[in-house]
Design a protein around this motif. Structure first.
Motif, PDB file in Angstrom:
ATOM      1  N   VAL A  14       0.840  -1.198   0.000  1.00 37.23           N
ATOM      2  CA  VAL A  14       0.000   0.000   0.000  1.00 37.23           C
ATOM      3  C   VAL A  14       0.878   1.252   0.000  1.00 37.23           C
ATOM      4  O   VAL A  14       0.540   2.261  -0.618  1.00 37.23           O
ATOM      5  CB  VAL A  14      -0.990   0.001   1.188  1.00 37.23           C
ATOM      6  N   ALA A  15       2.027   1.170   0.656  1.00 38.23           N
ATOM      7  CA  ALA A  15       2.957   2.301   0.661  1.00 38.23           C
ATOM      8  C   ALA A  15       3.470   2.577  -0.754  1.00 38.23           C
ATOM      9  O   ALA A  15       3.581   3.732  -1.179  1.00 38.23           O
ATOM     10  CB  ALA A  15       4.129   2.012   1.598  1.00 38.23           C
ATOM     11  N   LYS A  16       3.762   1.516  -1.484  1.00 38.75           N
ATOM     12  CA  LYS A  16       4.227   1.680  -2.871  1.00 38.75           C
ATOM     13  C   LYS A  16       3.134   2.299  -3.730  1.00 38.75           C
ATOM     14  O   LYS A  16       3.387   3.201  -4.532  1.00 38.75           O
ATOM     15  CB  LYS A  16       4.642   0.314  -3.431  1.00 38.75           C
ATOM     16  N   TYR A  17       1.902   1.834  -3.553  1.00 38.73           N
ATOM     17  CA  TYR A  17       0.780   2.363  -4.320  1.00 38.73           C
ATOM     18  C   TYR A  17       0.573   3.847  -4.033  1.00 38.73           C
ATOM     19  O   TYR A  17       0.366   4.643  -4.958  1.00 38.73           O
ATOM     20  CB  TYR A  17      -0.497   1.576  -3.992  1.00 38.73           C
ATOM     21  N   ILE A  18       0.628   4.241  -2.785  1.00 34.55           N
ATOM     22  CA  ILE A  18       0.402   5.644  -2.421  1.00 34.55           C
ATOM     23  C   ILE A  18       1.551   6.524  -2.901  1.00 34.55           C
ATOM     24  O   ILE A  18       1.329   7.637  -3.390  1.00 34.55           O
ATOM     25  CB  ILE A  18       0.202   5.780  -0.899  1.00 34.55           C
ATOM     26  N   ALA A  19       2.784   6.040  -2.780  1.00 36.76           N
ATOM     27  CA  ALA A  19       3.926   6.826  -3.256  1.00 36.76           C
ATOM     28  C   ALA A  19       3.835   7.052  -4.761  1.00 36.76           C
ATOM     29  O   ALA A  19       4.027   8.171  -5.260  1.00 36.76           O
ATOM     30  CB  ALA A  19       5.234   6.120  -2.897  1.00 36.76           C
ATOM     31  N   VAL A  20       3.528   5.987  -5.507  1.00 41.32           N
ATOM     32  CA  VAL A  20       3.416   6.090  -6.962  1.00 41.32           C
ATOM     33  C   VAL A  20       2.225   6.966  -7.355  1.00 41.32           C
ATOM     34  O   VAL A  20       2.322   7.823  -8.245  1.00 41.32           O
ATOM     35  CB  VAL A  20       3.277   4.688  -7.595  1.00 41.32           C
ATOM     36  N   SER A  21       1.095   6.781  -6.692  1.00 43.95           N
ATOM     37  CA  SER A  21      -0.104   7.564  -7.014  1.00 43.95           C
ATOM     38  C   SER A  21       0.106   9.044  -6.722  1.00 43.95           C
ATOM     39  O   SER A  21      -0.352   9.912  -7.477  1.00 43.95           O
ATOM     40  CB  SER A  21      -1.308   7.046  -6.211  1.00 43.95           C
ATOM     41  N   THR A  22       0.796   9.341  -5.622  1.00 43.51           N
ATOM     42  CA  THR A  22       1.098  10.731  -5.281  1.00 43.51           C
ATOM     43  C   THR A  22       1.955  11.367  -6.365  1.00 43.51           C
ATOM     44  O   THR A  22       1.708  12.504  -6.804  1.00 43.51           O
ATOM     45  CB  THR A  22       1.817  10.810  -3.933  1.00 43.51           C
ATOM     46  N   LEU A  23       2.956  10.631  -6.818  1.00 45.78           N
ATOM     47  CA  LEU A  23       3.842  11.132  -7.861  1.00 45.78           C
ATOM     48  C   LEU A  23       3.091  11.342  -9.175  1.00 45.78           C
ATOM     49  O   LEU A  23       3.172  12.414  -9.790  1.00 45.78           O
ATOM     50  CB  LEU A  23       4.998  10.147  -8.062  1.00 45.78           C
ATOM     51  N   GLU A  24       2.340  10.348  -9.593  1.00 46.41           N
ATOM     52  CA  GLU A  24       1.663  10.429 -10.891  1.00 46.41           C
ATOM     53  C   GLU A  24       0.567  11.491 -10.910  1.00 46.41           C
ATOM     54  O   GLU A  24       0.446  12.256 -11.872  1.00 46.41           O
ATOM     55  CB  GLU A  24       1.088   9.053 -11.244  1.00 46.41           C
ATOM     56  N   ALA A  25      -0.236  11.547  -9.836  1.00 46.78           N
ATOM     57  CA  ALA A  25      -1.304  12.555  -9.784  1.00 46.78           C
ATOM     58  C   ALA A  25      -0.715  13.965  -9.733  1.00 46.78           C
ATOM     59  O   ALA A  25      -1.276  14.906 -10.303  1.00 46.78           O
ATOM     60  CB  ALA A  25      -2.200  12.310  -8.577  1.00 46.78           C
ATOM     61  N   SER A  26       0.414  14.102  -9.072  1.00 48.08           N
ATOM     62  CA  SER A  26       1.055  15.421  -8.973  1.00 48.08           C
ATOM     63  C   SER A  26       1.542  15.901 -10.339  1.00 48.08           C
ATOM     64  O   SER A  26       1.467  17.084 -10.657  1.00 48.08           O
ATOM     65  CB  SER A  26       2.218  15.363  -7.983  1.00 48.08           C
ATOM     66  N   LEU A  27       2.054  14.975 -11.144  1.00 45.84           N
ATOM     67  CA  LEU A  27       2.483  15.350 -12.491  1.00 45.84           C
ATOM     68  C   LEU A  27       1.282  15.810 -13.312  1.00 45.84           C
ATOM     69  O   LEU A  27       1.383  16.732 -14.140  1.00 45.84           O
ATOM     70  CB  LEU A  27       3.176  14.169 -13.169  1.00 45.84           C
ATOM     71  N   ASP A  28       0.130  15.181 -13.087  1.00 48.89           N
ATOM     72  CA  ASP A  28      -1.107  15.586 -13.765  1.00 48.89           C
ATOM     73  C   ASP A  28      -1.488  17.004 -13.352  1.00 48.89           C
ATOM     74  O   ASP A  28      -1.764  17.868 -14.199  1.00 48.89           O
ATOM     75  CB  ASP A  28      -2.212  14.590 -13.388  1.00 48.89           C
ATOM     76  N   VAL A  29      -1.512  17.251 -12.042  1.00 50.13           N
ATOM     77  CA  VAL A  29      -1.908  18.568 -11.530  1.00 50.13           C
ATOM     78  C   VAL A  29      -0.920  19.638 -11.989  1.00 50.13           C
ATOM     79  O   VAL A  29      -1.322  20.732 -12.395  1.00 50.13           O
ATOM     80  CB  VAL A  29      -1.995  18.544  -9.991  1.00 50.13           C
ATOM     81  N   MET A  30       0.353  19.309 -11.942  1.00 50.65           N
ATOM     82  CA  MET A  30       1.374  20.269 -12.338  1.00 50.65           C
ATOM     83  C   MET A  30       1.195  20.695 -13.790  1.00 50.65           C
ATOM     84  O   MET A  30       1.421  21.862 -14.144  1.00 50.65           O
ATOM     85  CB  MET A  30       2.765  19.652 -12.142  1.00 50.65           C
ATOM     86  N   SER A  31       0.754  19.787 -14.628  1.00 54.92           N
ATOM     87  CA  SER A  31       0.588  20.118 -16.048  1.00 54.92           C
ATOM     88  C   SER A  31      -0.594  21.051 -16.298  1.00 54.92           C
ATOM     89  O   SER A  31      -0.668  21.701 -17.339  1.00 54.92           O
ATOM     90  CB  SER A  31       0.404  18.832 -16.859  1.00 54.92           C
ATOM     91  N   MET A  32      -1.509  21.127 -15.335  1.00 57.52           N
ATOM     92  CA  MET A  32      -2.692  21.982 -15.479  1.00 57.52           C
ATOM     93  C   MET A  32      -2.661  23.201 -14.562  1.00 57.52           C
ATOM     94  O   MET A  32      -3.580  24.022 -14.588  1.00 57.52           O
ATOM     95  CB  MET A  32      -3.961  21.166 -15.168  1.00 57.52           C
ATOM     96  N   ALA A  33      -1.620  23.317 -13.750  1.00 59.16           N
ATOM     97  CA  ALA A  33      -1.614  24.328 -12.690  1.00 59.16           C
ATOM     98  C   ALA A  33      -1.678  25.761 -13.204  1.00 59.16           C
ATOM     99  O   ALA A  33      -2.280  26.627 -12.567  1.00 59.16           O
ATOM    100  CB  ALA A  33      -0.371  24.143 -11.815  1.00 59.16           C
ATOM    101  N   ARG A  34      -1.086  26.043 -14.349  1.00 63.11           N
ATOM    102  CA  ARG A  34      -1.060  27.416 -14.848  1.00 63.11           C
ATOM    103  C   ARG A  34      -2.431  27.871 -15.331  1.00 63.11           C
ATOM    104  O   ARG A  34      -2.736  29.072 -15.345  1.00 63.11           O
ATOM    105  CB  ARG A  34      -0.037  27.549 -15.983  1.00 63.11           C
TER     106      ARG A  34
ATOM    107  N   ALA B 146       2.524   8.870   5.391  1.00 61.64           N
ATOM    108  CA  ALA B 146       3.971   9.129   5.321  1.00 61.64           C
ATOM    109  C   ALA B 146       4.564   8.570   4.040  1.00 61.64           C
ATOM    110  O   ALA B 146       5.482   9.157   3.458  1.00 61.64           O
ATOM    111  CB  ALA B 146       4.664   8.516   6.537  1.00 61.64           C
ATOM    112  N   ALA B 147       4.027   7.431   3.578  1.00 65.92           N
ATOM    113  CA  ALA B 147       4.543   6.816   2.358  1.00 65.92           C
ATOM    114  C   ALA B 147       4.393   7.736   1.161  1.00 65.92           C
ATOM    115  O   ALA B 147       5.200   7.688   0.228  1.00 65.92           O
ATOM    116  CB  ALA B 147       3.838   5.491   2.107  1.00 65.92           C
ATOM    117  N   GLY B 148       3.376   8.593   1.170  1.00 62.94           N
ATOM    118  CA  GLY B 148       3.234   9.560   0.087  1.00 62.94           C
ATOM    119  C   GLY B 148       4.449  10.456  -0.014  1.00 62.94           C
ATOM    120  O   GLY B 148       4.785  10.952  -1.097  1.00 62.94           O
ATOM    121  N   GLY B 149       5.130  10.659   1.119  1.00 61.67           N
ATOM    122  CA  GLY B 149       6.318  11.503   1.136  1.00 61.67           C
ATOM    123  C   GLY B 149       7.478  10.957   0.335  1.00 61.67           C
ATOM    124  O   GLY B 149       8.429  11.691   0.029  1.00 61.67           O
ATOM    125  N   LEU B 150       7.429   9.677  -0.022  1.00 63.32           N
ATOM    126  CA  LEU B 150       8.499   9.090  -0.826  1.00 63.32           C
ATOM    127  C   LEU B 150       8.466   9.578  -2.266  1.00 63.32           C
ATOM    128  O   LEU B 150       9.423   9.389  -3.014  1.00 63.32           O
ATOM    129  CB  LEU B 150       8.389   7.564  -0.802  1.00 63.32           C
TER     130      LEU B 150
END
Length: 421
Positions: free
Chosen positions: A159-179, A199-203
């Motif tokens: 579950v830690a791996k899933y949350i870390a990966v999901s945090t990273l991938e979703a953030s790249l999505d948001v970053m691409s639309m942030a402007r 805490a695993a999201g912090g990875l």
């Protein structure tokens, strides 16, 4: 000495690798067929024992049992059924012993978290007083990672791996639309009293600029003004902000931010969704456009993204439970002992159930950053090895994982019907 049968049951919320632990138990028992008879599984956990609804795992092929290692969910069914104290409901514990006696069961393997550890301990104590000794071994499992003594709990690494990966991938999505659009993304994760999953999201990132920019832990009292200031500053500095929030986030008075006003079968408060609470707070106070998501069952069932480390440990505790039982152990739990961080190494240790039951392991303060919104280097050193390695399931020609569905053949009943409370 005549062979005795074994009983195995799954308890509480399942994980991506709880079936791997089941495989470890069953395979190890089969290897010791000269000392252990059949392995019976409880249909829907401990309820299966109380209602004498047992599954004969000997009817499954070696190949089917091996396939459990890459199949998520609970192969035999699980439940959230908490046995009360011996004083409050002795009849249920006596019923368990009656069922075990009727089916020549001498080994009890209960695969779950803190509540199942407590049940396992009580069964071992009562069986002796009733003159039918049961070797009760608790097998650790919980995505919350909150069992004491063991370095980590099987199920958490995935579950830690899933949350870390999901945090990273979703953030790249948001970053691409942030402007032009979304400024804030909120991901709600599990964790009622302990913030290990959050805490695993912090990875996902290592610098202040990288996501997540804010983590909210149950261990840190929520401060609305400090939180909003942190989010607003991240948006100003980086153009967007990713927030990972534990479902158990509380205010300074200890109240859950998302208390739904009811309790589950274990007596735990039902939490109504802290993600939208936090997102609405950001919108009303700061005016930033947002999106929020709840990882919910997806995080604990994501076998396609399981950690190889987690898989290995899940199988190992199952096998160790059988070895401990055959060594005459009782009222214990196989625990994972960390030997080093880098390179990561571990071994199986033994924990007395009296020191495991009803004890929660929370995030150490030294794993949480000084401002309470991130993880430290020490926290990262602890978490990082647990998500290492990929353990992909086999895929079929249609592009989907090839998971096994057991036959779950019922064992003939020998006792009168027992009515659950």
């Amino acid at each position: 000495m005549a062979k005795r049968n074994a009983f195995y049951a799954q308890s509480g919320g399942v994980t991506a690798v709880i079936n791997a632990t089941a495989a470890g138990v069953i395979e190890a028992a089969r290897e010791h067929g000269d000392r252990i008879g059949k392995v019976y599984a409880g249909r829907d956990g401990i309820i299966g024992a109380l209602t004498e609804d047992l599954i004969d795992t000997s009817q499954e092929s070696d190949e089917a049992i091996a396939a459990l290692k890459h199949t998520p969910g609970g192969a035999f069914g699980s439940c959230r059924y908490k046995l009360k104290s011996l004083e409050e409901n002795r009849a249920e514990y006596e019923r368990l012993i009656e069922v075990f006696k009727a089916h020549n069961i001498g080994y009890f393997f209960y695969n779950g978290g803190g509540d199942s550890a407590d049940t396992c301990l009580k069964v071992s104590q009562l069986s002796e007083t009733m003159g039918y000794p049961i070797q009760a071994i608790h097998v650790p499992k919980t995505v919350d990672n909150d069992l004491p003594i063991t370095d980590t709990c099987p199920g958490f690494g995935s579950v830690a791996k899933y949350i870390a990966v999901s945090t990273l991938e979703a953030s790249l999505d948001v970053m691409s639309m942030a402007r032009t659009s979304t400024k804030v993304f909120v991901l709600e994760v599990m964790g009622r009293h302990a913030g290990w999953i959050a805490a695993a999201g912090g990875l996902a990132g290592k610098t202040d600029e990288e996501p997540p920019h804010v983590i909210l832990f149950p261990e840190i009292a929520f401060d609305r003004e400090k939180f909003l200031a942190k989010v607003d500053q991240a948006v100003k500095d980086y153009g967007y902000c990713t927030v990972v929030v534990s479902e158990g986030t509380r205010d300074a008075e200890g109240n859950f931010l998302a208390d739904a006003g009811s309790v589950d079968a274990f007596g735990h408060k039902q939490l109504g969704g802290v993600g939208p609470v936090i997102a609405d707070m950001v919108k009303s106070a700061l005016g930033h456009k947002y999106h929020w998501a709840v990882a919910d069952y997806l995080q604990r069932s994501a076998r396609h993204l399981a950690s190889e480390t987690d898989l290995q440990q899940a199988v190992a505790v199952g096998r160790a439970a059988v070895e401990m039982a055959l060594a005459g152990k009782n009222s214990v739990m196989p625990a994972i002992k960390r030997l080093s961080d880098a390179p990561y190494s571990w071994e199986i240790d033994e924990a007395p159930l009296a020191e495991v039951a009803n004890v929660e392991k929370k995030m150490p303060r030294e794993f949480i950053s000084e401002d309470g919104f991130g993880i430290t280097d020490a926290g990262r050193a602890y978490l990082a090895p647990l998500i290492q390695g990929e353990a992909y399931p086999p895929y079929n020609s249609e592009g989907l994982p090839e998971y096994v569905q057991l036959r779950n053949v019922a064992v003939d009943k020998k006792l009168d019907t027992f009515k659950l409370r």
